[in-house]
Design an enzyme around this catalytic site. Structure first.
Site, PDB file in Angstrom:
ATOM      1  N   CYS A 157      35.491 -16.509  -4.864  1.00  0.00           N
ATOM      2  CA  CYS A 157      35.295 -17.292  -3.647  1.00  0.00           C
ATOM      3  C   CYS A 157      33.949 -18.026  -3.579  1.00  0.00           C
ATOM      4  O   CYS A 157      33.918 -19.189  -3.125  1.00  0.00           O
ATOM      5  CB  CYS A 157      35.516 -16.429  -2.407  1.00  0.00           C
ATOM      6  N   ARG A 172      34.776  -5.990 -12.356  1.00  0.00           N
ATOM      7  CA  ARG A 172      34.274  -5.031 -11.372  1.00  0.00           C
ATOM      8  C   ARG A 172      34.037  -3.695 -12.054  1.00  0.00           C
ATOM      9  O   ARG A 172      34.888  -3.210 -12.800  1.00  0.00           O
ATOM     10  CB  ARG A 172      35.268  -4.885 -10.213  1.00  0.00           C
ATOM     11  N   GLN A 214      42.636 -12.752 -11.281  1.00  0.00           N
ATOM     12  CA  GLN A 214      43.250 -12.913  -9.963  1.00  0.00           C
ATOM     13  C   GLN A 214      43.957 -14.260  -9.869  1.00  0.00           C
ATOM     14  O   GLN A 214      43.461 -15.271 -10.369  1.00  0.00           O
ATOM     15  CB  GLN A 214      42.196 -12.835  -8.862  1.00  0.00           C
ATOM     16  N   ASP A 248      44.025 -16.464  -7.480  1.00  0.00           N
ATOM     17  CA  ASP A 248      43.156 -16.519  -6.308  1.00  0.00           C
ATOM     18  C   ASP A 248      43.226 -17.892  -5.651  1.00  0.00           C
ATOM     19  O   ASP A 248      43.103 -18.913  -6.330  1.00  0.00           O
ATOM     20  CB  ASP A 248      41.723 -16.240  -6.756  1.00  0.00           C
ATOM     21  N   HIS A 271      41.842 -20.184  -2.104  1.00  0.00           N
ATOM     22  CA  HIS A 271      41.020 -20.273  -0.896  1.00  0.00           C
ATOM     23  C   HIS A 271      41.416 -21.550  -0.174  1.00  0.00           C
ATOM     24  O   HIS A 271      41.455 -22.631  -0.771  1.00  0.00           O
ATOM     25  CB  HIS A 271      39.541 -20.260  -1.250  1.00  0.00           C
ATOM     26  N   LYS A 284      41.927  -8.432   7.129  1.00  0.00           N
ATOM     27  CA  LYS A 284      42.940  -8.884   6.180  1.00  0.00           C
ATOM     28  C   LYS A 284      44.311  -8.320   6.528  1.00  0.00           C
ATOM     29  O   LYS A 284      44.443  -7.263   7.148  1.00  0.00           O
ATOM     30  CB  LYS A 284      42.578  -8.485   4.745  1.00  0.00           C
ATOM     31  N   HIS A 292      41.114 -16.483   2.502  1.00  0.00           N
ATOM     32  CA  HIS A 292      41.207 -15.967   1.140  1.00  0.00           C
ATOM     33  C   HIS A 292      42.632 -15.463   0.919  1.00  0.00           C
ATOM     34  O   HIS A 292      43.199 -14.818   1.801  1.00  0.00           O
ATOM     35  CB  HIS A 292      40.271 -14.771   0.918  1.00  0.00           C
TER      36      HIS A 292
END
Length: 686
Positions: free
Chosen positions: A371, A400, A418, A420, A422, A503, A549
């Site tokens: 992000c 991570r 991911q 991912d 946004h 979330k 997100h």
């Protein structure tokens, strides 16, 4: 394959002052034995929040209404399991009097208890402990709650239990992790002999518990393992015994069957057997490599996802794997997420000939999130309201630093990609965008074969978050409305949000009833502010966009593992790495079989020809174990007739299908993205 459904919630029961809750339950005619037996009660919610669970021996000071809690409910099972943990600890100290007690909470589908013992437990020890526990349960010992008059009284009684002493010193600090202490009182539970009234064993505990040990009808000790005291590597290593307990033998048997099925479906085992991926020691823990067959599945997963995103107006971006630390200072990750990040790499320093620093270096980090980089893309030039909603999407690999004890195959890795996205939008676009996102997410998960969902709404933890109450309330309400409008069950997860945003998470059940958290949607007011994101509104003013997100799979690797277990390795034909194996009966049919394979490849089908020396039955068995959805067999008569025979995973067969028809049927089945296993019945035209 799941536990029996719990009984419906009964009407509230009135407990008069001075009367036990158990007496009121019996007076109301509620069950006192069997799978739906009432084991505790819950006080009704008040202005301060949810009600409290109470023992059946509880005597209120004033008349109150309570809800009965049956053994076959989630709360009832948790109470049974915590009571079973006490019985286990009693049995351990009977057989090993020197054992020191740690904690013994209920967990998902079971319980554990930690012990400080000189010699680790063996499987033979677990058998002996089970036998001792059965005797304790059969004796019908009563669980009796007792309040300590003071901390000094508790210290005196627990002088020989160092870990319990540590817990009582924590009282009033942070005791959310344990069942032993909590609330306004410090209490113990005595196990009392059914006939003599003698206290035979005690444990520091806040409760509640079942009335007697006979309310633990089914249990089993599963395994033992080492565990750090209170989960910290700085603390002593203890021995943990895991067990499971249920309201009936039937429910426990179903659970054990489910565990056996889960073991068969373990994605780590299947990944090795099917040659899909591996975790080489030379690379490091939690860092997978995908082999050619696994790479095909992954490519197909990504390709279809990419297609659907393109159709839905997403724009594709890419970002690097590493960045300067300043970016994560701006985003707040170094303040709130540093423990989950790999350590910094100090780079770019320049030195003079004498070794003095001419230009200081700076810290670089492997990115844990995409992000912040997407925010830089948004901020790279001026944005107009006409561009919004702007949907940026990336297959972005992140890293991570999961603790070694947490890493678990593909489902909990240290490096993963991911899917991912946004989304940047105006305030009046937010609600429609969230609803559209949720529909998109659910539809795409269904396309991969998952269709049993519920939603979880994770809300703010005031002690671990940034932003104003008003921002969090607006974001949480927007998610709540969209979730409720979806028509799916909505479960609250109080305090479970990330530091920057609430979330919605999509919880999906797999083929054997296990729940996996997959897609997440977050409404974020913090990062747009931290990165000074702006757009030009219709009136010419500069305004801050709302940011959403969204990770659809969670990660490609984790979703791969989930699908591998969901399908037990037998991927749908459109995802299968080898979709067809063509097998000649003798060498004479090899040329004809190769022509069939070429026709299939021309239609985009992944096909192999097995012209090896093995006997036909062995070839069929080999490819059945490899989970190939279509096998085409061709003997002399088939080739003469211009036909082929189908063989399927379930052992069914269709003979004498013209080659062109066979090619058309396979191509049509794959193109339809049918997630069912092809069979003789399914492939034969009506």
């Amino acid at each position: 394959m799941s536990a029996p459904a719990p009984s419906p919630a009964p009407a509230p029961v009135r407990v008069p002052a001075g009367t036990t809750a158990g007496a009121a339950v019996r007076e109301a005619g509620l069950p006192t034995n069997g799978p739906s037996a009432v084991v505790v009660v819950r006080t009704l919610p008040d202005g301060d929040g949810a009600g409290q669970l109470r023992d059946l021996a509880w005597i209120p000071d004033v008349d109150v209404e309570v809800e009965s809690v049956g053994a076959d409910t989630p709360d009832g099972r948790a109470v049974i399991r915590h009571s079973a943990a006490h019985v286990l600890a009693q049995a351990v100290q009977q057989l090993r009097p020197e054992a020191k007690l740690g904690i013994g909470p209920p967990v998902v589908d079971g319980f554990y208890y930690d012990f400080d013992v000189e010699v680790p437990f063996t499987p033979e020890d677990l058998t002996k402990l089970e036998s001792a526990m059965k005797k304790i349960i059969k004796a019908g010992q009563k669980f009796a709650r007792r309040r300590y008059d003071s901390l000094d009284d508790a210290r005196k009684e627990l002088a020989d239990e160092p870990y319990k002493l540590e817990l009582i010193e924590l009282k009033g600090v942070d005791t959310s992790e344990v069942m032993e202490v909590g609330g306004a009182e410090l209490t113990a539970y005595d196990n009392v002999h059914a006939h003599t009234g003698e206290v035979v064993w005690s444990d520091l505990c806040r409760g509640p518990h079942v009335p007697t040990t006979k309310f633990i009808p089914a249990f089993k000790l599963m395994r033992s393992a080492a565990a750090y005291w209170r989960g910290s590597e700085k603390n002593p290593m203890l021995q943990r015994i895991y067990g499971t307990a249920w309201e009936s033998t039937e429910a426990m048997d179903l659970h054990l069957d489910r565990l056996l099925e889960a073991e068969k479906r373990d994605h780590r085992r299947l990944g090795s057997e099917l040659d899909l991926f591996s975790f080489p020691d030379e690379i490091g823990s939690g860092l997978p490599v995908f082999h050619p067959k696994g790479g095909i599945i992954r490519r197909e997963m990504e390709a279809y996802s990419r297609q659907r995103h393109e159709e839905s107006g997403y724009e594709f971006v890419t970002s690097p794997h590493i960045t300067k630390g300043q970016l994560f200072e701006t985003s707040g990750h170094l303040d709130w997420y540093a423990e989950g990040m790999y350590p910094a790499m100090h780079l770019d320093a320049e030195h003079n000939a004498d070794g003095t620093v001419r230009k200081p270096g700076q810290d670089y980090y492997l990115k844990p999130m995409n992000c912040p980089m997407h925010n830089l893309i948004f901020r790279s030039r001026g944005r107009s309201y006409r561009e919004l909603p702007l949907r940026l999407f990336e297959f972005g690999t992140v890293y991570r630093y999961e603790k070694s004890g947490v890493v678990h195959g593909l489902t909990r890795a240290r490096g993963f990609t991911q899917d991912d996205a946004h989304i940047y939008c105006t305030p009046d676009q937010l609600q429609d965008e969230i609803k559209s996102l949720l529909r998109f997410v659910l539809d795409l998960l269904r396309d991969y074969g998952l269709d049993d969902f519920y939603l979880e709404l994770s809300t703010r933890n005031p002690e671990k978050s940034v932003g104003t109450d008003e921002q969090w309330e607006e974001a949480t309400e927007a998610l709540r409305v969209a979730a409720e409008d979806s028509g799916l069950e909505l479960v609250l997860d109080p305090g479970g949000a990330a530091f920057y945003a609430p979330k919605i998470s999509v919880q999906a059940k797999d083929a054997i009833g296990r729940t996996w958290q997959l897609s997440t949607i977050q409404v974020d007011f913090q990062l747009p502010d931290r990165f000074d994101l702006e757009y030009t509104a219709a009136d010419g003013s500069r305004r801050q966009p709302y940011m959403v997100h969204r990770a659809l799979f969670g990660s490609i690797e984790r979703f791969f593992g989930v699908l591998l277990e969901h399908y037990a390795g037998a991927f749908p034909a459109w995802l299968a790495p080898v979709q067809v194996v063509a097998i000649p009966v003798t060498d004479e049919q090899v040329p004809a079989v190769r022509e069939i394979a070429a026709a299939l490849r021309a239609r985009g089908i992944r096909v192999e020809v097995d012209a090896g020396d093995d006997r036909m039955q062995k070839k069929i068995r080999t490819h059945t174990l490899a989970k190939v959805p279509f096998m085409l067999l061709a003997g002399a008569r088939d080739v003469e007739a211009g036909a082929v025979s189908f063989r399927f995973r379930d052992g069914t067969q269709v003979n004498g299908v013209p080659v062109s028809d066979a090619v058309d049927r396979i191509a049509a089945w794959v193109a339809s993205r049918n997630n069912a296993n092809p069979t003789a019945d399914a492939l034969t035209p009506a």
